[in-house]
Design a protein around this motif. Sequence first.
Motif, short mmCIF file in Angstrom:
data_model
loop_
_atom_site.label_atom_id
_atom_site.label_comp_id
_atom_site.label_asym_id
_atom_site.label_seq_id
_atom_site.Cartn_x
_atom_site.Cartn_y
_atom_site.Cartn_z
N THR A 226 -92.47 -109.17 23.77
CA THR A 226 -92.39 -110.21 22.75
C THR A 226 -93.41 -111.33 22.98
N PHE A 227 -93.91 -111.45 24.19
CA PHE A 227 -94.87 -112.50 24.54
C PHE A 227 -94.35 -113.87 24.09
N SER A 228 -93.04 -114.11 24.34
CA SER A 228 -92.45 -115.37 23.92
C SER A 228 -92.08 -116.28 25.09
N ARG B 149 -105.68 -118.88 38.56
CA ARG B 149 -106.76 -119.78 38.96
C ARG B 149 -108.11 -119.18 38.57
N GLY B 150 -108.26 -117.87 38.74
CA GLY B 150 -109.52 -117.21 38.39
C GLY B 150 -109.86 -117.39 36.92
N ILE B 151 -108.86 -117.22 36.05
CA ILE B 151 -109.08 -117.43 34.61
C ILE B 151 -109.44 -118.89 34.35
N ALA B 152 -108.66 -119.79 34.92
CA ALA B 152 -108.89 -121.23 34.71
C ALA B 152 -110.30 -121.64 35.15
N ASP B 153 -110.77 -121.04 36.23
CA ASP B 153 -112.08 -121.40 36.78
C ASP B 153 -113.25 -120.77 36.02
N ARG B 154 -113.07 -119.57 35.45
CA ARG B 154 -114.20 -118.82 34.91
C ARG B 154 -114.21 -118.65 33.40
N ILE B 155 -113.08 -118.89 32.74
CA ILE B 155 -113.01 -118.64 31.29
C ILE B 155 -112.75 -119.96 30.58
N GLU B 156 -113.65 -120.35 29.69
CA GLU B 156 -113.49 -121.65 29.03
C GLU B 156 -112.23 -121.66 28.15
N PRO B 157 -111.62 -122.84 28.02
CA PRO B 157 -110.37 -122.96 27.26
C PRO B 157 -110.44 -122.41 25.84
N THR B 158 -111.58 -122.54 25.18
CA THR B 158 -111.73 -122.01 23.82
C THR B 158 -111.42 -120.52 23.79
N ILE B 159 -111.91 -119.78 24.78
CA ILE B 159 -111.68 -118.34 24.83
C ILE B 159 -110.22 -118.06 25.19
N GLN B 160 -109.69 -118.78 26.17
CA GLN B 160 -108.28 -118.58 26.55
C GLN B 160 -107.37 -118.76 25.34
N MET B 161 -107.59 -119.84 24.59
CA MET B 161 -106.75 -120.12 23.43
C MET B 161 -106.90 -119.03 22.37
N ALA B 162 -108.11 -118.50 22.20
CA ALA B 162 -108.34 -117.45 21.21
C ALA B 162 -107.59 -116.17 21.58
N LEU B 163 -107.47 -115.87 22.87
CA LEU B 163 -106.75 -114.66 23.29
C LEU B 163 -105.25 -114.83 23.03
N TRP B 164 -104.70 -116.01 23.38
CA TRP B 164 -103.29 -116.26 23.08
C TRP B 164 -103.06 -116.20 21.56
N GLN B 165 -103.99 -116.76 20.80
CA GLN B 165 -103.86 -116.77 19.34
C GLN B 165 -103.89 -115.36 18.76
N ALA B 166 -104.72 -114.49 19.34
CA ALA B 166 -104.79 -113.10 18.88
C ALA B 166 -103.43 -112.42 19.03
N VAL C 275 -101.17 -113.77 16.25
CA VAL C 275 -101.51 -113.17 14.96
C VAL C 275 -100.88 -111.78 14.86
N ARG C 276 -100.98 -111.01 15.93
CA ARG C 276 -100.42 -109.66 15.91
C ARG C 276 -98.90 -109.71 15.83
N LYS C 277 -98.27 -110.67 16.51
CA LYS C 277 -96.81 -110.83 16.40
C LYS C 277 -96.42 -111.16 14.97
N ALA C 278 -97.15 -112.09 14.35
CA ALA C 278 -96.84 -112.53 12.98
C ALA C 278 -97.00 -111.37 11.99
N ARG C 279 -97.93 -110.45 12.28
CA ARG C 279 -98.14 -109.28 11.42
C ARG C 279 -97.03 -108.24 11.60
N GLY C 280 -96.27 -108.40 12.68
CA GLY C 280 -95.21 -107.42 12.95
C GLY C 280 -95.68 -106.24 13.79
N ASP C 281 -96.85 -106.36 14.43
CA ASP C 281 -97.35 -105.29 15.29
C ASP C 281 -96.41 -105.10 16.48
N GLU C 282 -96.25 -103.86 16.92
CA GLU C 282 -95.52 -103.59 18.16
C GLU C 282 -96.49 -103.81 19.31
N LEU C 283 -96.14 -104.70 20.22
CA LEU C 283 -97.03 -105.07 21.31
C LEU C 283 -96.61 -104.39 22.61
#
Length: 108
Positions: free
Chosen positions: A6-8, A15-32, A35-43
């Motif tokens: 459910t990713f809820s 720490r590795g993600i926080a250090d190497r991946i900019e927040p814009t990208i992190q937020m886009a992955l969570w948002q993706a 979006v899939r949850k809202a579409r009703g995709d099975e995750l």
Amino acid sequence: MGNKATFSGDRYATRGIADRIEPTIQMALWQAIEVRKARGDELDYLQVFELSVEMVDGEPLQKVLNRQEQPEHRESFYVDGVQEPIGGVTIWVMDSGTYCTMLFPDEY
């Protein structure tokens, strides 16, 4: 733990993600995932994101491929507003049932 997720739960990044991946990208992955949850995709409990750089009209764009194994799914999208697009990077987002973690495969 079954494959359905459910990713809820609370969300964490290693720490590795926080250090190497900019927040814009992190937020886009969570948002993706949202979006899939809202579409009703099975995750699947494991979401795989592969980052690459695609040149469009001479500009580097951040491209992301989201895939999962059960049920099989592949979907690509672009992330706007990324300062320095990165390629050749794989990120996992895992749902433990209690919380969700964004990490590099070698941090598992």
